[in-house]
Motif scaffolding. Structure first.
Motif, short mmCIF file in Angstrom:
data_model
loop_
_atom_site.label_atom_id
_atom_site.label_comp_id
_atom_site.label_asym_id
_atom_site.label_seq_id
_atom_site.Cartn_x
_atom_site.Cartn_y
_atom_site.Cartn_z
N ASP A 143 -49.04 -7.18 19.08
CA ASP A 143 -48.33 -6.87 20.34
C ASP A 143 -48.53 -7.97 21.37
O ASP A 143 -47.61 -8.30 22.13
N ALA A 144 -49.72 -8.56 21.38
CA ALA A 144 -49.97 -9.65 22.32
C ALA A 144 -49.12 -10.87 21.98
O ALA A 144 -48.55 -11.52 22.86
N LEU A 145 -49.01 -11.19 20.67
CA LEU A 145 -48.16 -12.29 20.26
C LEU A 145 -46.70 -12.03 20.61
O LEU A 145 -45.99 -12.94 21.05
N ALA A 146 -46.26 -10.78 20.42
CA ALA A 146 -44.87 -10.45 20.70
C ALA A 146 -44.55 -10.50 22.19
O ALA A 146 -43.46 -10.90 22.60
N SER A 147 -45.52 -10.11 23.03
CA SER A 147 -45.27 -10.04 24.48
C SER A 147 -45.28 -11.41 25.14
O SER A 147 -44.58 -11.63 26.13
N ASP A 148 -46.07 -12.33 24.59
CA ASP A 148 -46.18 -13.67 25.18
C ASP A 148 -46.65 -13.61 26.64
O ASP A 148 -46.33 -14.47 27.45
N ALA A 149 -47.41 -12.56 26.96
CA ALA A 149 -47.87 -12.37 28.34
C ALA A 149 -48.99 -13.35 28.67
O ALA A 149 -49.63 -13.93 27.78
N PHE A 150 -49.24 -13.53 29.94
CA PHE A 150 -50.30 -14.43 30.38
C PHE A 150 -51.64 -14.03 29.74
O PHE A 150 -52.03 -12.87 29.77
N GLY A 151 -52.32 -15.00 29.14
CA GLY A 151 -53.62 -14.74 28.54
C GLY A 151 -53.58 -14.08 27.18
O GLY A 151 -54.63 -13.67 26.66
N TYR A 152 -52.37 -14.00 26.56
CA TYR A 152 -52.29 -13.31 25.26
C TYR A 152 -53.18 -13.96 24.21
O TYR A 152 -53.66 -13.30 23.28
N GLU A 153 -53.43 -15.27 24.35
CA GLU A 153 -54.26 -15.98 23.36
C GLU A 153 -55.66 -15.37 23.25
O GLU A 153 -56.23 -15.29 22.16
N PHE A 154 -56.23 -14.95 24.39
CA PHE A 154 -57.56 -14.33 24.37
C PHE A 154 -57.54 -13.02 23.60
O PHE A 154 -58.44 -12.72 22.82
N THR A 155 -56.49 -12.21 23.85
CA THR A 155 -56.37 -10.93 23.16
C THR A 155 -56.25 -11.13 21.66
O THR A 155 -56.91 -10.43 20.86
N VAL A 156 -55.41 -12.08 21.26
CA VAL A 156 -55.19 -12.34 19.83
C VAL A 156 -56.47 -12.81 19.17
O VAL A 156 -56.88 -12.29 18.13
N ARG A 157 -57.13 -13.78 19.78
CA ARG A 157 -58.35 -14.34 19.18
C ARG A 157 -59.46 -13.28 19.09
O ARG A 157 -60.17 -13.21 18.08
N GLU A 158 -59.59 -12.47 20.11
CA GLU A 158 -60.63 -11.44 20.09
C GLU A 158 -60.37 -10.42 18.99
O GLU A 158 -61.28 -10.05 18.22
N ALA A 159 -59.12 -9.95 18.88
CA ALA A 159 -58.80 -8.94 17.88
C ALA A 159 -58.97 -9.48 16.46
O ALA A 159 -59.54 -8.82 15.58
N LEU A 160 -58.50 -10.70 16.22
CA LEU A 160 -58.64 -11.30 14.89
C LEU A 160 -60.10 -11.62 14.57
O LEU A 160 -60.53 -11.53 13.41
N SER A 161 -60.87 -11.97 15.58
CA SER A 161 -62.30 -12.22 15.37
C SER A 161 -63.01 -10.95 14.93
O SER A 161 -63.89 -10.98 14.04
N ARG A 162 -62.64 -9.81 15.50
CA ARG A 162 -63.25 -8.53 15.10
C ARG A 162 -62.91 -8.21 13.64
O ARG A 162 -63.76 -7.72 12.88
N ILE A 163 -61.66 -8.48 13.26
CA ILE A 163 -61.27 -8.25 11.87
C ILE A 163 -62.07 -9.14 10.93
O ILE A 163 -62.59 -8.69 9.90
N CYS A 164 -62.22 -10.41 11.30
CA CYS A 164 -62.97 -11.36 10.45
C CYS A 164 -64.44 -10.97 10.35
O CYS A 164 -65.05 -11.08 9.28
N LEU A 165 -65.02 -10.50 11.45
CA LEU A 165 -66.43 -10.09 11.42
C LEU A 165 -66.60 -8.88 10.51
O LEU A 165 -67.57 -8.80 9.74
N THR A 166 -65.68 -7.94 10.58
CA THR A 166 -65.74 -6.77 9.71
C THR A 166 -65.60 -7.17 8.24
O THR A 166 -66.31 -6.64 7.37
N LEU A 167 -64.70 -8.11 7.95
CA LEU A 167 -64.56 -8.61 6.58
C LEU A 167 -65.85 -9.29 6.12
O LEU A 167 -66.30 -9.09 4.99
N TYR A 168 -66.43 -10.09 6.99
CA TYR A 168 -67.69 -10.77 6.66
C TYR A 168 -68.77 -9.75 6.30
O TYR A 168 -69.50 -9.91 5.32
N GLN A 169 -68.88 -8.69 7.10
CA GLN A 169 -69.88 -7.66 6.83
C GLN A 169 -69.60 -6.96 5.50
O GLN A 169 -70.52 -6.58 4.77
N SER A 170 -68.32 -6.78 5.16
CA SER A 170 -67.95 -6.11 3.91
C SER A 170 -68.33 -6.93 2.70
O SER A 170 -68.68 -6.39 1.63
N TYR A 171 -68.27 -8.26 2.84
CA TYR A 171 -68.53 -9.14 1.71
C TYR A 171 -69.85 -9.88 1.86
O TYR A 171 -70.08 -10.92 1.24
N ALA A 172 -70.77 -9.32 2.67
CA ALA A 172 -72.04 -10.00 2.97
C ALA A 172 -72.85 -10.31 1.73
O ALA A 172 -73.51 -11.35 1.64
#
Length: 294
Positions: A143-172
């Motif tokens: 949704d942040a990418l679609a909106s192109d709103a001010f500061g969307y890059e922070f929202t995108v990076r934070e959300a994808l970082s959480r997904i990557c951290l969860t994946l890392y924990q799953s495959y630890a």
């Protein structure tokens, strides 16, 4: 930035060349609709970026080496970096996807995020892909990418970082410097490269296997394990899709000329194979797609 148009630009080895996002922000979102028509299938390809798919509507058959994953509405899947993948609607779907380079999350290769988390994750032998663990985070990023709103890059990076951290924990358990075995992938890349470069020639199983320095039986097993079709089936389908593109790009060329150019024995054999995949004759295909002709 908004959402990008989904189109593939592949080199001869099926690596996608299309940039996803920008150098400064290597991430892109896509919203696309697909049917089970042959020209709607997403062909076998790979890229350095990770990819997250989410089915907004309908059903999709996703394939990665040695696995077929059916996805239905509300389900998502994460594909690791450099993993071959293919997808086709079953029979229709609306697909949301995000493709992002690991550097978006890890920064430079010497950072703690790279060395401790992201590089071990993408190099993990067991992680070729998995069901999306955090759908809310994906939705927030999309949704942040679609909106192109001010500061969307922070929202995108934070959300994808959480997904990557969860994946890392799953495959630890598999993270300790273990690099994915890639013998089959290396062989398939060589053989696909060879097919894409020489598809118009008189190819056979022996020639395809020779390119990867293996025997015919191992070539058949390798294709069966990795992309779940035989080498000759892949060759025929690739010839047909190339011919379909030429039919529209070259409306003044005869069907017979295009059939020969794409390696078919005869126009009748070409029409038979074309109808198997596109459910219409080459002539009908031209008439049905006048807006795509150049």
């Amino acid at each position: 930035m908004g959402l990008q148009t989904c189109s593939l630009n592949l080199n001869r080895g099926s690596k996608e060349l299309q940039p996803h996002g920008t150098v400064e922000f290597p991430c892109a979102g896509f919203s696309s609709q697909y049917t089970d028509r042959a020209d709607d299938a997403i062909p076998w390809h790979w890229h350095e970026e990770l990819e997250i798919l989410y089915l907004k509507e309908g059903s999709l058959k996703l394939q990665i080496p040695e696995k077929t994953i059916p996805l239905t509405q509300g389900e998502g899947f994460v594909i690791n970096s450099n993993i071959l993948h293919y997808a086709a609607a079953d029979p229709y779907c609306k697909l949301h996807s995000i493709v992002f380079h690991p550097s978006l999350i890890m920064g430079n290769a010497d950072s703690v995020f790279a060395e401790k988390y992201i590089l071990p994750l993408i190099g993990c032998g067991r992680f070729d892909g998995c069901r999306l663990p955090l759908k809310d985070e994906f939705t927030a990023a999309f949704d942040a990418l679609a909106s192109d709103a001010f500061g969307y890059e922070f929202t995108v990076r934070e959300a994808l970082s959480r997904i990557c951290l969860t994946l890392y924990q799953s495959y630890a358990a598999d993270r300790d410097g273990y690099v994915r075995p890639d013998q089959d992938s290396a062989r398939i890349h060589k053989m696909l490269d060879f097919i894409h470069e020489h598809f118009m020639e008189n190819l056979d199983l022996t020639l395809i296997a020779k390119e990867a320095h293996i025997g015919e039986r191992e070539c058949l097993r390798c294709f069966s394990r990795v992309i779940q079709v035989s080498p000759m089936q892949y060759l025929i389908k690739y010839r047909v899709t190339q011919a379909a593109s030429l039919l529209l790009k070259n409306p003044d060329k005869s069907i017979a000329e295009i059939s020969i150019q794409c390696g078919f024995e005869s126009p009748s054999n070409f029409s038979q194979m074309f109808k198997r995949y596109y459910r219409c004759t080459p002539r009908e295909y031209r008439k049905l797609n006048p807006e795509k002709q150049k």
